[in-house]
Design an enzyme around this catalytic site. Sequence first.
Site, PDB file in Angstrom:
ATOM      1  N   TYR A 186       8.097  -8.043   1.012  1.00 32.09           N
ATOM      2  CA  TYR A 186       6.968  -7.231   1.317  1.00 32.09           C
ATOM      3  C   TYR A 186       6.044  -7.280   0.266  1.00 32.09           C
ATOM      4  CZ  TYR A 186       4.423  -2.538   0.688  1.00 32.09           C
ATOM      5  OH  TYR A 186       3.695  -1.676   0.773  1.00 32.09           O
ATOM      6  N   SER A 194      -0.952  -3.326  -1.595  1.00 31.55           N
ATOM      7  CA  SER A 194       0.183  -2.053  -2.517  1.00 31.55           C
ATOM      8  C   SER A 194       0.025  -2.639  -3.784  1.00 31.55           C
ATOM      9  CB  SER A 194       1.160  -1.778  -1.844  1.00 31.55           C
ATOM     10  OG  SER A 194       2.224  -1.944  -2.680  1.00 31.55           O
TER      11      SER A 194
END
Length: 318
Positions: free
Chosen positions: A184, A159
Amino acid sequence: MTTPQHKIGSGFGHGTKADEVLAGIDLSGKLALVTGGYSGIGIETTRALAKAGAEVVVPARRPDAAREALAEISGVEVCELDLADLASVQAFAAGFLDSSRSIDIQINNAAVMANPETRVGPGWESQFATNHLGHYALTNQLWPALAADGGARVVSLSSSGHRRSDIRWDDPQFTQGYEKWAAYGQAKTANSLFAVQLDALGKDSGVRAFAVHPGGILTPLQRHLQREEMVGFGWIDEEGNLARPDLFKTPEGGASTSVWAATSPQLDGQGGVFCEDCEVAELSTDDAPGVRPYAVDPASAARLWTLSAELTGVDAFQ
């Protein structure tokens, strides 16, 4: 550091859909495995691969929900798998290997994002454990099926969130204080580094690996975020509508780079690269699109592989 992170002129872009990538590609006789392939961009990845003729195996933490979501897509097999539980990973992999089937495409798609602090297994931080360590263990345990025929591809979903954190080598489990976005970011950096090292180890067996940033897509991945937080980011307005339709992709568009990396003949002979918008990404150290150098660094990739092997007790190359 040298890197093959340079655009190749794919002809695709931000608005490309998964079906466009697969135009003219016949996947009949191929087997694809897509973790989390029953929700968000995962279900669109499954749909596109199956439409092109592939048999698709979807390991799912919620198999009943997966079967319901995938009921209208033919050629799909659902199995139980919880990536946060290494015993579940081992059980799934053993069952799959018992079927004596080979894997042509593996897309490590499942993920959690920015959830409240959660500990799994022996106290591991849940985003690092689920997004990275679970997929690391799964891929290593499925290695005989991936290497069986040569030519397999493994796609690891990273990502743009990787920009939020390098690997926290001194405290990867966030024992000294948890911050959900840094956790994350670390997990998504780990997904990219995993592809770099898997490609280095697997290419002599014909297995190539790629990391993918699918783009911004509003899916159930955002389930842990409050509306106020997403409004603050400028993602949605106060009524819940997209505030930046030009920024976000549809789920069909979000699946396109995964499918491209998994199938495109444009990538024959390549591997270990970070891709976005159906293209190999450039290195970036500012706000421009691309991948941070630390997320494709071969030395860091090898170091993370060693750490992951120590934590999980699994390493197909030892």
